[in-house]
Design a protein around this motif. Structure first.
Motif, PDB file in Angstrom:
ATOM      1  N   GLU A  17       0.817  -1.254  -0.005  1.00  0.00           N
ATOM      2  CA  GLU A  17      -0.060  -0.043  -0.209  1.00  0.00           C
ATOM      3  C   GLU A  17       1.042   1.106   0.050  1.00  0.00           C
ATOM      4  OE1 GLU A  17      -3.732   1.870   2.515  1.00  0.00           O
ATOM      5  OE2 GLU A  17      -2.200   0.829   3.754  1.00  0.00           O
ATOM      6  N   ILE A  18       0.592   1.962  -0.912  1.00  0.00           N
ATOM      7  CA  ILE A  18       1.460   3.283  -1.206  1.00  0.00           C
ATOM      8  C   ILE A  18       0.438   4.507  -0.782  1.00  0.00           C
ATOM      9  CG2 ILE A  18       2.627   4.878  -2.505  1.00  0.00           C
ATOM     10  CD1 ILE A  18       3.313   2.600  -4.328  1.00  0.00           C
ATOM     11  N   VAL A  19       0.932   5.471   0.152  1.00  0.00           N
ATOM     12  CA  VAL A  19      -0.050   6.392   0.793  1.00  0.00           C
ATOM     13  C   VAL A  19       0.684   7.834   0.376  1.00  0.00           C
ATOM     14  CG1 VAL A  19      -1.208   7.613   2.620  1.00  0.00           C
ATOM     15  CG2 VAL A  19      -0.917   5.101   2.401  1.00  0.00           C
ATOM     16  N   LEU A  20       0.086   8.635  -0.458  1.00  0.00           N
ATOM     17  CA  LEU A  20       0.585  10.034  -0.686  1.00  0.00           C
ATOM     18  C   LEU A  20      -0.437  11.204  -0.656  1.00  0.00           C
ATOM     19  CD1 LEU A  20       2.620   9.171  -4.221  1.00  0.00           C
ATOM     20  CD2 LEU A  20       3.596   9.958  -1.921  1.00  0.00           C
ATOM     21  N   PRO A  21      -0.006  12.374  -0.242  1.00  0.00           N
ATOM     22  CA  PRO A  21      -1.128  13.396  -0.118  1.00  0.00           C
ATOM     23  C   PRO A  21      -1.546  13.688  -1.483  1.00  0.00           C
ATOM     24  CG  PRO A  21       1.230  14.320   0.275  1.00  0.00           C
ATOM     25  CD  PRO A  21       1.463  12.537   0.084  1.00  0.00           C
ATOM     26  N   ILE A  22      -2.830  13.957  -1.696  1.00  0.00           N
ATOM     27  CA  ILE A  22      -3.380  14.451  -2.947  1.00  0.00           C
ATOM     28  C   ILE A  22      -2.866  15.927  -3.142  1.00  0.00           C
ATOM     29  CG2 ILE A  22      -5.450  14.857  -4.039  1.00  0.00           C
ATOM     30  CD1 ILE A  22      -6.689  12.826  -2.380  1.00  0.00           C
ATOM     31  N   ALA A  23      -2.704  16.083  -4.503  1.00  0.00           N
ATOM     32  CA  ALA A  23      -2.226  17.411  -4.788  1.00  0.00           C
ATOM     33  C   ALA A  23      -3.664  18.249  -5.496  1.00  0.00           C
ATOM     34  CB  ALA A  23      -1.248  17.477  -5.863  1.00  0.00           C
ATOM     35  N   SER A  24      -4.222  17.477  -6.276  1.00  0.00           N
ATOM     36  CA  SER A  24      -5.506  18.171  -6.787  1.00  0.00           C
ATOM     37  C   SER A  24      -6.377  17.148  -7.492  1.00  0.00           C
ATOM     38  CB  SER A  24      -5.092  19.351  -7.832  1.00  0.00           C
ATOM     39  OG  SER A  24      -4.313  18.922  -8.708  1.00  0.00           O
ATOM     40  N   ARG A  25      -7.480  17.814  -7.849  1.00  0.00           N
ATOM     41  CA  ARG A  25      -8.409  16.773  -8.694  1.00  0.00           C
ATOM     42  C   ARG A  25      -8.513  17.386 -10.008  1.00  0.00           C
ATOM     43  NH1 ARG A  25     -10.599  12.653  -5.539  1.00  0.00           N
ATOM     44  NH2 ARG A  25     -12.477  12.530  -6.858  1.00  0.00           N
ATOM     45  N   ALA A  26      -8.342  16.778 -11.119  1.00  0.00           N
ATOM     46  CA  ALA A  26      -8.612  17.661 -12.500  1.00  0.00           C
ATOM     47  C   ALA A  26      -9.920  17.513 -12.610  1.00  0.00           C
ATOM     48  CB  ALA A  26      -8.015  16.598 -13.459  1.00  0.00           C
ATOM     49  N   GLY A  27     -10.463  18.622 -13.249  1.00  0.00           N
ATOM     50  CA  GLY A  27     -11.832  18.819 -13.571  1.00  0.00           C
ATOM     51  C   GLY A  27     -12.708  19.418 -12.335  1.00  0.00           C
TER      52      GLY A  27
END
Length: 237
Positions: free
Chosen positions: A227-237
């Protein structure tokens, strides 16, 4: 402080011992092969050259991985941080392994309905390297016929990407050490399959330098789930 220094000194000696052990095996095999040719015991055939070449390649990969890991652990890896979609990078990486999974009768399933638009700030090439290491392990150690399942989900401000495979699994104790340098659950099998025992350690360094975390868990399919966990940058659209 003395206790801490003693611990680090012990780890340093263990690390040097492990490296020496890993390099000793291919060098011993090379030496034996070459001496057998010089003594006339073995012919200089295509088969002999292929055996020597395989050992040289194995040693080259080990040295390359050791160099990569040493750079990663000192924070010297180059990163081009930019918004990327992990699932897209993973899909592109999977294409490289497609024929080998097919040959080994291992089905790869990307769970449907996942949001491909979730982005993280990461280096696309480095993340592809992480996925290659994980998929390589799944390919080497999943019993045929087998299965690899991939899915991601958003939890708050983080994206969790999971890659799990079917049997065989590993013990609870082994699970805790999968990201250790040169750790192998089965040394003889790892050597046979060309593993250096450093892929997951390198992956851990890359993920952590990207601001994330990586975990190993028991898989619902009977194998291992990464499992890889990373902070979300943004969501397209």
């Amino acid at each position: 402080m003395a206790q801490t220094l003693g611990k680090y000194e012990h780890l340093r000696k263990q690390w040097l011992s492990d490296i020496s052990h890993e390099l000793r095996t291919p060098i011993s095999i090379l030496q034996g092969e070459i001496e057998a040719i010089l003594d006339g015991v073995r012919e200089m055939s295509t088969e002999t050259l292929e055996s020597i070449h395989a050992e040289v390649m194995l040693m080259g990969k080990l040295i390359g991985d050791l160099h990569e890991l040493s750079i990663a652990e000192t924070g010297g890896l180059s990163f081009a941080q930019e918004p990327v979609q992990m699932l897209q990078i993973l899909e592109n990486t999977m294409k490289i392994f497609e024929s080998r999974f097919l040959q080994n009768d291992i089905t790869v399933q990307l769970a449907p309905g996942e949001d491909m638009a979730i982005t993280v700030n990461a280096d696309a090439d480095r993340m592809a390297q992480v996925f290659s290491n994980i998929l390589e392990n799944a390919l080497r150690y999943t019993t045929s016929p087998g299965k690899v399942k991939i899915w991601q989900e958003q939890k708050g401000a983080f994206v969790h990407l999971n890659i799990e495979d079917s049997k065989p699994g590993v013990s609870d104790d082994a699970l805790e050490h999968l990201f250790d340098r040169l750790y192998r659950t089965d040394p003889s099998r790892s050597r046979k399959n060309g593993g250096s025992g450093l892929g997951l350690a390198i992956s851990k360094s890359i993920v952590e330098l990207s601001g994330g975390k990586i975990h190993a868990r028991h898989s619902s399919l009977g194998g291992v789930r990464i499992e890889i966990v990373l902070p979300i940058a943004s969501r397209a659209g």
